[in-house]
Scaffold this motif. Structure first.
Motif, mmCIF file in Angstrom:
data_model
loop_
_atom_site.group_PDB
_atom_site.id
_atom_site.type_symbol
_atom_site.label_atom_id
_atom_site.label_comp_id
_atom_site.label_asym_id
_atom_site.label_seq_id
_atom_site.Cartn_x
_atom_site.Cartn_y
_atom_site.Cartn_z
ATOM 1 N N VAL A 27 45.831 -45.383 -15.070
ATOM 2 C CA VAL A 27 44.934 -45.309 -13.609
ATOM 3 C C VAL A 27 45.475 -43.950 -12.994
ATOM 4 O O VAL A 27 44.747 -43.183 -12.751
ATOM 5 N N PHE A 28 47.079 -43.929 -12.837
ATOM 6 C CA PHE A 28 47.237 -42.862 -12.270
ATOM 7 C C PHE A 28 47.237 -41.454 -12.964
ATOM 8 O O PHE A 28 46.844 -40.323 -12.403
ATOM 9 N N GLY A 29 47.301 -41.558 -14.279
ATOM 10 C CA GLY A 29 47.292 -40.304 -15.066
ATOM 11 C C GLY A 29 45.872 -39.712 -14.889
ATOM 12 O O GLY A 29 45.729 -38.512 -14.982
ATOM 13 N N VAL A 30 44.800 -40.646 -15.167
ATOM 14 C CA VAL A 30 43.446 -40.228 -15.136
ATOM 15 C C VAL A 30 42.722 -39.929 -13.726
ATOM 16 O O VAL A 30 42.173 -38.898 -13.564
ATOM 17 N N MET A 31 43.239 -40.736 -12.850
ATOM 18 C CA MET A 31 42.474 -40.661 -11.529
ATOM 19 C C MET A 31 43.381 -39.943 -10.367
ATOM 20 O O MET A 31 42.870 -39.780 -9.490
ATOM 21 N N GLY A 32 44.600 -40.106 -10.607
ATOM 22 C CA GLY A 32 45.624 -39.594 -9.719
ATOM 23 C C GLY A 32 45.824 -40.421 -8.627
ATOM 24 O O GLY A 32 46.160 -40.257 -7.559
ATOM 25 N N ILE A 33 45.535 -41.820 -8.667
ATOM 26 C CA ILE A 33 45.702 -42.861 -7.713
ATOM 27 C C ILE A 33 46.629 -43.796 -8.078
ATOM 28 O O ILE A 33 46.703 -44.572 -9.101
ATOM 29 N N VAL A 34 47.489 -44.412 -7.224
ATOM 30 C CA VAL A 34 48.524 -45.429 -7.430
ATOM 31 C C VAL A 34 48.045 -46.863 -6.846
ATOM 32 O O VAL A 34 47.320 -46.920 -5.793
ATOM 33 N N ASN A 35 47.597 -47.766 -7.934
ATOM 34 C CA ASN A 35 46.982 -48.925 -7.515
ATOM 35 C C ASN A 35 47.998 -49.910 -7.313
ATOM 36 O O ASN A 35 48.569 -50.620 -8.103
ATOM 37 N N PHE A 36 48.089 -50.322 -5.969
ATOM 38 C CA PHE A 36 49.153 -51.210 -5.454
ATOM 39 C C PHE A 36 48.847 -52.698 -5.751
ATOM 40 O O PHE A 36 49.371 -53.451 -5.420
ATOM 41 N N ALA A 37 47.402 -52.800 -6.017
ATOM 42 C CA ALA A 37 46.950 -54.153 -6.374
ATOM 43 C C ALA A 37 46.954 -54.407 -7.906
ATOM 44 O O ALA A 37 46.402 -55.564 -8.227
ATOM 45 N N GLN A 38 47.431 -53.657 -8.738
ATOM 46 C CA GLN A 38 47.564 -53.795 -10.203
ATOM 47 C C GLN A 38 48.108 -55.101 -10.353
ATOM 48 O O GLN A 38 47.529 -55.691 -11.515
ATOM 49 N N ALA A 39 49.146 -55.727 -10.015
ATOM 50 C CA ALA A 39 49.713 -56.984 -10.308
ATOM 51 C C ALA A 39 48.856 -58.147 -10.080
ATOM 52 O O ALA A 39 49.038 -59.188 -10.669
ATOM 53 N N GLU A 40 47.773 -57.787 -9.128
ATOM 54 C CA GLU A 40 47.041 -59.087 -9.040
ATOM 55 C C GLU A 40 46.287 -59.089 -10.015
ATOM 56 O O GLU A 40 45.659 -60.355 -10.333
ATOM 57 N N PHE A 41 45.762 -58.253 -10.721
ATOM 58 C CA PHE A 41 44.898 -58.023 -12.055
ATOM 59 C C PHE A 41 45.587 -59.138 -13.090
ATOM 60 O O PHE A 41 44.904 -59.440 -13.915
ATOM 61 N N VAL A 227 59.297 -49.855 -13.928
ATOM 62 C CA VAL A 227 58.770 -49.352 -15.504
ATOM 63 C C VAL A 227 58.046 -47.942 -15.350
ATOM 64 O O VAL A 227 58.474 -46.989 -16.049
ATOM 65 N N VAL A 228 57.052 -47.496 -14.627
ATOM 66 C CA VAL A 228 56.261 -46.644 -14.856
ATOM 67 C C VAL A 228 57.010 -45.313 -14.006
ATOM 68 O O VAL A 228 56.946 -43.994 -14.556
ATOM 69 N N VAL A 229 57.707 -45.564 -13.067
ATOM 70 C CA VAL A 229 58.722 -44.339 -12.579
ATOM 71 C C VAL A 229 59.661 -44.084 -13.433
ATOM 72 O O VAL A 229 59.948 -42.913 -13.603
ATOM 73 N N LEU A 230 60.204 -45.202 -13.917
ATOM 74 C CA LEU A 230 61.472 -44.920 -14.934
ATOM 75 C C LEU A 230 60.955 -44.068 -16.180
ATOM 76 O O LEU A 230 61.480 -43.065 -16.744
ATOM 77 N N GLY A 231 59.808 -44.441 -16.428
ATOM 78 C CA GLY A 231 59.093 -43.946 -17.856
ATOM 79 C C GLY A 231 58.584 -42.435 -17.388
ATOM 80 O O GLY A 231 58.403 -41.369 -18.276
ATOM 81 N N GLY A 232 57.967 -42.128 -16.115
ATOM 82 C CA GLY A 232 57.573 -40.901 -15.869
ATOM 83 C C GLY A 232 55.943 -41.369 -15.474
ATOM 84 O O GLY A 232 55.164 -41.653 -16.324
ATOM 85 N N LEU A 233 55.805 -41.322 -14.185
ATOM 86 C CA LEU A 233 54.424 -41.640 -13.654
ATOM 87 C C LEU A 233 53.060 -41.124 -14.077
ATOM 88 O O LEU A 233 53.214 -39.667 -14.089
ATOM 89 N N GLY A 234 51.961 -41.447 -14.857
ATOM 90 C CA GLY A 234 51.170 -40.918 -15.592
ATOM 91 C C GLY A 234 51.520 -40.648 -17.049
ATOM 92 O O GLY A 234 50.645 -40.135 -17.742
ATOM 93 N N SER A 235 52.643 -40.987 -17.618
ATOM 94 C CA SER A 235 52.909 -41.024 -19.092
ATOM 95 C C SER A 235 52.910 -42.341 -19.485
ATOM 96 O O SER A 235 53.390 -43.270 -19.158
ATOM 97 N N VAL A 236 51.780 -42.569 -20.644
ATOM 98 C CA VAL A 236 51.642 -43.700 -21.223
ATOM 99 C C VAL A 236 52.822 -44.000 -22.249
ATOM 100 O O VAL A 236 53.500 -45.116 -22.240
ATOM 101 N N ALA A 237 53.513 -43.015 -22.991
ATOM 102 C CA ALA A 237 54.476 -43.080 -23.741
ATOM 103 C C ALA A 237 55.723 -43.435 -22.915
ATOM 104 O O ALA A 237 56.572 -44.303 -23.187
#
Length: 286
Positions: A27-41, A227-237
């Motif tokens: 979501v961040f990589g394509v849209m540039g938005i950080v979804n704080f509600a992600q865990a609710e999904f 996880v995503v910040v460790l790996g690099g926000l926006g990077s799927v790999a």
């Protein structure tokens, strides 16, 4: 041998962390938005799988694709009705909207499902495989395999399909993508639906060894962002690498420290990585 067992357990857990976090970074990589509600999904995915088991007799692993589809549709609708309106707004507006969405989803779940904990019963729930002196929990193994399969499916979709290539083009330059005839708004909606749907899929596959509740997202939200910040926000790999790293760090640290300090060790490593590599392990890789 204990170290090898801990690393193996960490890989099993880390694979699930990766798939529930891929959606956030997508979501961040394509849209540039950080979804704080992600865990609710993730919580919604767990409840879809729970009721599929309770009403239809479906194993949560078989119900995982259903959880993906249901939450994909819900996420696409939310993107169309809400998220789309703040994409060009200041960051604070995006934060307020997604945090508000978190509160609404959690409280709506409390109203609909109550505050109790729900669990499923499966034939393999307490089973384990023995390989030499190593033991592999069957529920963890199955969740890991399903997570890897979904991650590979996403990778193939992003690399081989027209929609995947269009999403990557939109992530790189939305204006240029529009000039090439790509509907960037549709790609944003698809990316958000895929992102939350994958997280819901992860929620379903972990249901055999965890309980579902409206507040379960709180157990995972910090881990997902780690996880995503460790790996690099926006990077799927990077999300995959970060998920595996987090799982291994948690499992190995439990050998030397009390379980209560498990996440403390993780966050010390997290701060150390960011101090020397602020972009994350694989920042910049899509």
């Amino acid at each position: 041998m204990a170290l090898i067992q801990a690393i193996l357990d960490g890989l099993m857990i880390g694979g699930v962390y990766a798939v529930i976090s891929i959606g956030l970074t997508l979501v961040f990589g394509v849209m540039g938005i950080v979804n704080f509600a992600q865990a609710e999904f993730l919580m919604l995915g767990m409840f879809v799988a729970y009721y599929a088991w309770a009403w239809l007799g479906l194993d949560p692993l078989l119900a995982a694709p259903l959880a993906f589809v249901v939450v994909f549709i819900l996420g696409a609708a939310m993107q169309r009705l809400l998220i789309r309106r703040v994409l060009k707004a200041p960051d604070v507006a995006q934060i307020f909207l997604t945090v508000g969405l978190l509160i609404v989803l959690e409280n709506a779940a409390l109203l609909m499902f109550g505050s109790g904990f729900r669990s499923v019963s499966t034939p393999y729930q307490t089973a384990s495989l023995k390989i030499g002196q190593l033991f592999i929990s069957v529920p963890y193994l199955l969740a890991f395999v399903m997570s890897v399969a979904s991650g590979l499916a996403l990778w193939l979709f992003m690399r081989a399909s027209w929609f995947g290539k269009a999403m990557r083009a939109t992530a790189q330059d939305p204006m240029a993508a529009r000039l090439m005839g790509i509907d960037a708004d549709r790609m944003h909606m698809l990316a958000f639906g895929l992102g939350v749907g994958l997280t819901a899929f992860g929620g379903a596959v972990i249901l055999p060894y965890l309980t579902a509740s409206p507040t379960v997202g709180g157990q995972f939200v910090v881990l997902m962002f780690t996880v995503v910040v460790l790996g690099g926000l926006g990077s799927v790999a990077g999300a995959v690498a970060g998920g595996l790293a987090v799982g291994i760090i948690q499992s190995v640290s439990a050998l030397a420290f009390p379980i209560q300090l498990q996440n403390l060790v993780l966050f010390v490593v997290f701060i150390g990585v960011l101090a020397f590599r602020p972009e994350g392990l694989l920042g910049g890789s899509k």
